[in-house]
Write a protein that holds these residues in place. Structure first.
Motif, PDB file in Angstrom:
ATOM      1  N   SER A  34       0.746  -1.533   0.242  1.00  7.86           N
ATOM      2  CA  SER A  34      -0.107  -0.016  -0.022  1.00  7.86           C
ATOM      3  C   SER A  34       1.316   1.223   0.223  1.00  7.86           C
ATOM      4  O   SER A  34       1.476   1.372   1.525  1.00  7.86           O
ATOM      5  N   LYS A  70      -0.139   3.413   0.465  1.00  6.47           N
ATOM      6  CA  LYS A  70      -1.110   4.657   1.695  1.00  6.47           C
ATOM      7  C   LYS A  70      -0.506   4.664   3.150  1.00  6.47           C
ATOM      8  O   LYS A  70       0.093   5.605   3.960  1.00  6.47           O
ATOM      9  N   ASP A  87      -6.512   2.200  -3.559  1.00  6.28           N
ATOM     10  CA  ASP A  87      -5.080   2.464  -2.844  1.00  6.28           C
ATOM     11  C   ASP A  87      -4.362   3.643  -3.556  1.00  6.28           C
ATOM     12  O   ASP A  87      -3.313   4.724  -3.300  1.00  6.28           O
ATOM     13  N   ASN A 110      -6.100   9.289  -4.250  1.00  5.33           N
ATOM     14  CA  ASN A 110      -5.329  10.484  -3.284  1.00  5.33           C
ATOM     15  C   ASN A 110      -6.228  10.278  -2.208  1.00  5.33           C
ATOM     16  O   ASN A 110      -7.523  10.766  -1.980  1.00  5.33           O
TER      17      ASN A 110
END
Ligand code: ADP
Ligand code: MG
Length: 261
Positions: A216, A218, A258, A261
């Motif tokens: 990921s 993030k 993922d 944004n």
């Protein structure tokens, strides 16, 4: 005792600092890949797949934590471990001015195998993965997909203790992908080495990975690690199982979320 190998990633953090820009790509990641196991990694562009693999290949120095490839029984010198690194950019590792067969058999030069025998061994792998390629053709005259397959053939011929692969089939078509997967699985059955296989193709990850990690962007780490419900050997037809179709949909959902944004 036949040596066994293990890939270890311990509390790995990789940050980039360039042009006054600070970016954390991998944060406090730990996992291990044991003998006879393939860890397939899926993730969107920029999620840190190459950063992770290059850290394991020691091409990147981690900000903190460590990566290692170890053997049992412990070798005096870990430099004796043969690691086949399939770079994302195959042009960095092929020898463009040399022929297909010279590229494939290059590792055999270090094993004092004569030229005729080298040709024979190389031709066998060529026939298995890219039979249509003329062995004496220069590599710069081959297509992108064919050049990637040359790099895979060379990795196979080097009889590696470990394979680290970064999207090594991204330019190959389905038929050649299947041929390459079959060849990799054949040598894995013989040599039982650990392997990390990064891919953009969910099917490829499901065919090769015993475990599949979803990397990921993030969270700078794995958001999910999936034990592949399919045992080896795996065939294309297995990918039509209801359970696998559902899993594929979940993986696509993860990638879409993922990437936002
Ligand atoms: N040498 C570098 N310097 C600065 N940033 C980098 C460097 N290499 C990669 N990055 C950044 O780190 C992130 C992860 O890159 P990468 O590991 O290549 O991702 P992936 O292989 O998953 O596409 C990207 O945002 C990329 O721009
Ligand atoms: Mg990459």
């Amino acid at each position: 005792m036949i040596p066994q190998y293990k890939i270890l990633v311990e509390n790995l953090t990789v940050e980039y600092n360039s042009n006054k820009m600070h970016q954390t790509v991998i944060s406090n990641m730990s996992f291990e890949v044991t003998n006879n196991m393939t860890f397939a990694i899926l993730g969107t562009n920029g999620s840190g797949k190459t950063t992770l693999l290059n850290s394991i290949a020691k091409l990147i120095k981690p900000t903190s934590g460590s990566t290692s490839i170890i053997s049992f029984p412990t070798m005096e010198n870990n430099l004796d471990i043969t690691v086949a690194l399939l770079n994302q950019d195959y042009r960095q590792t092929n020898y463009p001015w040399a022929s297909a067969i010279e590229n494939i058999t290059f590792p055999l030069k270090f094993k004092k195998i004569n030229k005729r025998k080298r040709f024979e061994i190389g031709k066998e792998i060529l026939n298995e993965i890219i039979p249509e390629v003329n062995p004496v053709k220069k590599v710069y005259n081959l297509s992108g997909g064919q050049q990637q397959l040359i790099a895979i053939a060379r990795a196979i011929i080097s009889e590696p203790d470990v394979i680290l692969a970064d999207e090594p089939l991204s330019a190959a078509d389905t038929i050649h992908t299947m041929q390459a997967i079959k060849a990799i699985e054949r040598i894995r059955e013989e040599r039982k080495f650990p392997m990390i296989w990064i891919s953009h193709q969910i099917d490829e990850a499901l065919l090769l990975g015993d475990t599949i990690g979803l990397l990921s962007k993030k969270s700078h780490g794995f958001s999910r690690i999936i034990e592949n419900p399919l045992g080896r050997p795996r065939n294309l037809i297995d990918l039509t199982n209801a359970e696998i179709v559902k899993l594929k949909a979940e993986i696509i959902d993860f990638l879409i979320i993922d990437d936002k944004n």
